[in-house]
Design a protein around this motif. Structure first.
Motif, mmCIF file in Angstrom:
data_model
loop_
_atom_site.group_PDB
_atom_site.id
_atom_site.type_symbol
_atom_site.label_atom_id
_atom_site.label_comp_id
_atom_site.label_asym_id
_atom_site.label_seq_id
_atom_site.Cartn_x
_atom_site.Cartn_y
_atom_site.Cartn_z
ATOM 1 N N PHE A 133 -14.550 20.469 -38.373
ATOM 2 C CA PHE A 133 -14.606 21.319 -37.188
ATOM 3 C C PHE A 133 -15.938 21.182 -36.469
ATOM 4 N N LEU B 60 -10.904 25.524 -27.126
ATOM 5 C CA LEU B 60 -10.040 25.505 -28.313
ATOM 6 C C LEU B 60 -8.602 25.877 -27.929
ATOM 7 N N LEU C 81 -5.223 23.593 -28.419
ATOM 8 C CA LEU C 81 -4.016 24.056 -29.103
ATOM 9 C C LEU C 81 -2.805 24.027 -28.180
ATOM 10 N N LEU D 189 -7.758 17.932 -33.316
ATOM 11 C CA LEU D 189 -7.680 18.933 -34.377
ATOM 12 C C LEU D 189 -8.520 18.437 -35.541
ATOM 13 N N GLN E 61 -6.090 28.006 -36.843
ATOM 14 C CA GLN E 61 -6.732 27.535 -35.615
ATOM 15 C C GLN E 61 -6.778 28.655 -34.576
ATOM 16 N N ARG F 64 -9.426 31.211 -35.441
ATOM 17 C CA ARG F 64 -10.768 30.737 -35.075
ATOM 18 C C ARG F 64 -11.018 30.925 -33.578
#
Length: 153
Positions: free
Chosen positions: A14, A62, A66, A80, A111, A114
């Motif tokens: 990450f 992010l 996604l 990812l 995910q 986060r």
């Protein structure tokens, strides 16, 4: 950050993905603070306002990642964390297949969690901006959170 796309299409941990997000979106948040202005009566430190702006940029990017998994996969790109995919029992081949499995759902839950953490960090700084600038920043935060909700659904 966009130049990274020319030479990199995978991010192992990450931390590497975070750096990409920092370059393409976090910097936008940082550059926006002087334009938006900090409220004259703000008791927050300048550093905390900048940290919140950075967090909003990261959260938004992010969310974009996604949201665009399928589109990116069509271009042979996977934004990812590779190590987290492997821990979830997934690979690039799973991403390219586009199947929504329980492994994929569990991976995405983490995910999304986060991204929400970064949105929460960003919230603290919005009220510290000048009054005239709060609305567009709130709008960005709320709209992107809704995109994240749709991804989760």
């Amino acid at each position: 950050g966009m130049r990274m796309d020319f030479r990199k299409s995978r991010y192992k941990p990450f931390d590497e993905l975070y750096l990409y997000c920092y370059y393409v979106a976090g910097t936008v948040g940082l550059m926006s603070v002087p334009v938006m202005g900090i409220a004259p009566d703000s008791q927050a430190t300048t550093e905390s306002v900048y940290n919140a702006a950075l967090a909003l940029g990261i959260a938004n990017q992010l969310t974009n990642i996604l949201r665009d998994v399928g589109e990116d996969a069509q271009r042979g790109r996977v934004y990812l964390p590779q190590d987290e995919l492997a821990q979830a029992g997934l690979s690039d081949d799973d991403i390219f297949a586009g199947e929504v499995t329980n492994k994929w759902r569990n991976f995405m839950k983490n995910q999304i969690k986060r991204a929400r953490m970064f949105f929460d960090m960003a919230e603290n700084g919005v009220t510290e901006l000048s009054e005239a600038s709060r609305w567009p920043v709130w709008a960005s935060l709320l709209l992107y959170r809704q995109i994240l909700d749709e991804i989760e659904a």
